[in-house]
Design an enzyme around this catalytic site. Structure first.
Site, mmCIF file in Angstrom:
data_model
loop_
_atom_site.group_PDB
_atom_site.id
_atom_site.type_symbol
_atom_site.label_atom_id
_atom_site.label_comp_id
_atom_site.label_asym_id
_atom_site.label_seq_id
_atom_site.Cartn_x
_atom_site.Cartn_y
_atom_site.Cartn_z
ATOM 1 N N GLU A 1 -12.908 30.563 54.684
ATOM 2 C CA GLU A 1 -11.975 29.709 53.936
ATOM 3 C C GLU A 1 -11.463 28.590 54.840
ATOM 4 O OE1 GLU A 1 -11.050 28.420 51.385
ATOM 5 O OE2 GLU A 1 -9.489 29.527 50.330
ATOM 6 N N ASP A 2 -11.073 27.492 54.230
ATOM 7 C CA ASP A 2 -10.525 26.385 55.018
ATOM 8 C C ASP A 2 -9.060 26.614 55.355
ATOM 9 O OD1 ASP A 2 -9.743 26.134 52.370
ATOM 10 O OD2 ASP A 2 -10.258 24.015 52.173
ATOM 11 N N ARG B 1 -12.438 14.473 53.033
ATOM 12 C CA ARG B 1 -13.140 15.668 53.512
ATOM 13 C C ARG B 1 -13.940 15.384 54.781
ATOM 14 N NH1 ARG B 1 -12.876 19.752 49.706
ATOM 15 N NH2 ARG B 1 -13.039 19.127 47.534
ATOM 16 N N ASP C 1 -9.455 18.208 51.351
ATOM 17 C CA ASP C 1 -9.377 16.945 50.607
ATOM 18 C C ASP C 1 -8.012 16.726 49.976
ATOM 19 O OD1 ASP C 1 -9.645 19.015 48.555
ATOM 20 O OD2 ASP C 1 -9.957 17.356 47.163
ATOM 21 N N ASP D 1 -2.740 29.088 51.941
ATOM 22 C CA ASP D 1 -1.404 28.552 51.701
ATOM 23 C C ASP D 1 -0.532 29.699 51.189
ATOM 24 O OD1 ASP D 1 0.810 27.101 51.080
ATOM 25 O OD2 ASP D 1 -0.156 25.698 49.731
ATOM 26 N N LYS E 1 -0.946 28.583 56.510
ATOM 27 C CA LYS E 1 0.463 28.175 56.442
ATOM 28 C C LYS E 1 1.332 29.407 56.199
ATOM 29 C CE LYS E 1 -0.652 23.860 54.018
ATOM 30 N NZ LYS E 1 -0.427 23.149 52.747
ATOM 31 N N PHE F 1 0.908 19.141 53.902
ATOM 32 C CA PHE F 1 -0.393 18.970 53.270
ATOM 33 C C PHE F 1 -1.342 18.334 54.285
ATOM 34 C CE2 PHE F 1 -3.680 17.475 50.490
ATOM 35 C CZ PHE F 1 -3.760 18.507 49.574
ATOM 36 N N LYS G 1 -14.899 23.762 47.992
ATOM 37 C CA LYS G 1 -15.764 23.001 48.855
ATOM 38 C C LYS G 1 -15.203 22.888 50.272
ATOM 39 C CE LYS G 1 -16.600 19.889 44.978
ATOM 40 N NZ LYS G 1 -16.394 18.472 44.516
ATOM 41 N N GLY G 2 -13.935 23.258 50.414
ATOM 42 C CA GLY G 2 -13.220 22.954 51.652
ATOM 43 C C GLY G 2 -13.781 23.585 52.913
HETATM 44 P P1 IMP Z 1 -3.566 29.329 48.165
HETATM 45 O O1 IMP Z 1 -4.229 30.051 47.040
HETATM 46 O O2 IMP Z 1 -2.171 28.911 47.832
HETATM 47 O O3 IMP Z 1 -3.643 30.100 49.469
HETATM 48 O O4 IMP Z 1 -4.321 27.949 48.334
HETATM 49 C C1 IMP Z 1 -5.563 27.856 48.934
HETATM 50 C C2 IMP Z 1 -6.331 26.639 48.484
HETATM 51 O O5 IMP Z 1 -5.459 25.513 48.187
HETATM 52 C C3 IMP Z 1 -7.235 26.176 49.606
HETATM 53 O O6 IMP Z 1 -8.500 26.764 49.483
HETATM 54 C C4 IMP Z 1 -7.268 24.684 49.423
HETATM 55 O O7 IMP Z 1 -8.302 24.347 48.515
HETATM 56 C C5 IMP Z 1 -5.960 24.329 48.780
HETATM 57 N N1 IMP Z 1 -4.969 23.866 49.774
HETATM 58 C C6 IMP Z 1 -3.863 24.507 50.191
HETATM 59 N N2 IMP Z 1 -3.188 23.777 51.093
HETATM 60 C C7 IMP Z 1 -3.902 22.644 51.261
HETATM 61 C C8 IMP Z 1 -3.734 21.496 52.111
HETATM 62 O O8 IMP Z 1 -2.773 21.344 52.902
HETATM 63 N N3 IMP Z 1 -4.705 20.536 52.031
HETATM 64 C C9 IMP Z 1 -5.766 20.639 51.198
HETATM 65 N N4 IMP Z 1 -5.977 21.698 50.398
HETATM 66 C C10 IMP Z 1 -5.045 22.696 50.427
#
Ligand code: IMP
Length: 185
Positions: free
Chosen positions: A105-106, A171, A165, A109, A137, A158, A49-50
């Site tokens: 994408e929001d 959000r 969220d 990470d 990140k 974070f 949803k981000g």
């Molecule tokens: P990844 O698969 O590790 O790249 O994580 C991506 C997903 O983790 C994002 O789509 C977010 O939903 C969530 N996420 C990662 N970091 C954060 C953060 O700092 N705040 C909120 N959601 C996060």
């Protein structure tokens, strides 16, 4: 309602990114994408949803022909994922074969979500598949996963707000804030 206890930003520090910064960068990203794709009809795929608010602002900044669809994947965030496998919870309505698809994408990470999603969607033979993420990140993590368009590289903290969220809260904040450990509940 003037009671500061009711303020959704209570306990948060100053924004990491203000609305003005987000809007300005979103417009720049939209120009970059239009420069690369011209007036091609793009299919924007918001990752629920981000990406909600970013998709809304980015799609309007893009102008021209766009279609919008959504996908939702299983979230393992905050958990230790043994398999690292991402599963689709809500699939696209559209057929993406032969389309220019831009995943919206929001935040990136570790890059796990996007790399799995790319694999899952490549099988459906889009003409092109690119990613735009408001935040990343990656530098902090040293992850070399490729994201074509990134709004802001942020510290390895974070963050919440503007769609992001923590336990479904925050959000709807119009700006992005760091949620420090002592404030995680
Ligand atoms: P990844 O698969 O590790 O790249 O994580 C991506 C997903 O983790 C994002 O789509 C977010 O939903 C969530 N996420 C990662 N970091 C954060 C953060 O700092 N705040 C909120 N959601 C996060």
């Amino acid at each position: 309602m003037t009671d500061s206890k009711m303020s959704p930003t209570r306990g948060l520090d100053d924004p990491l990114l203000t609305s003005a910064q987000i809007i300005q960068r979103t417009e720049e990203l939209a120009r970059e994408v239009r420069r690369d794709f011209g007036e091609t009809d793009l299919l924007l795929v918001g990752i629920l949803k981000g990406s909600l608010y970013f998709l809304a602002d980015f799609s309007r900044a893009l102008g021209g022909e766009v279609e919008i669809d959504f996908i939702q994947v299983s979230s393992y965030h905050g958990e230790k994922s043994s398999s690292g496998v991402v599963q689709i919870r809500k699939d696209l309505d559209s057929n993406i074969e032969g389309r220019d698809v831009l995943l919206v994408e929001d935040i990136v990470d570790t890059g796990t979500t996007l790399s799995h999603l790319r694999e899952l969607l490549q099988v459906r033979k889009p003409r092109s598949l690119s990613v735009v993420s408001l935040l990343s990140k990656r530098v902090a993590k040293g992850n070399l996963f490729d994201v074509e368009y990134v709004g802001f590289e942020i510290p390895d903290e974070f963050v919440v707000g503007y769609g992001l969220d923590y336990g479904e809260r925050y959000r709807n904040l119009p700006e992005v804030f760091i949620l420090r450990d002592e404030k995680l509940q």
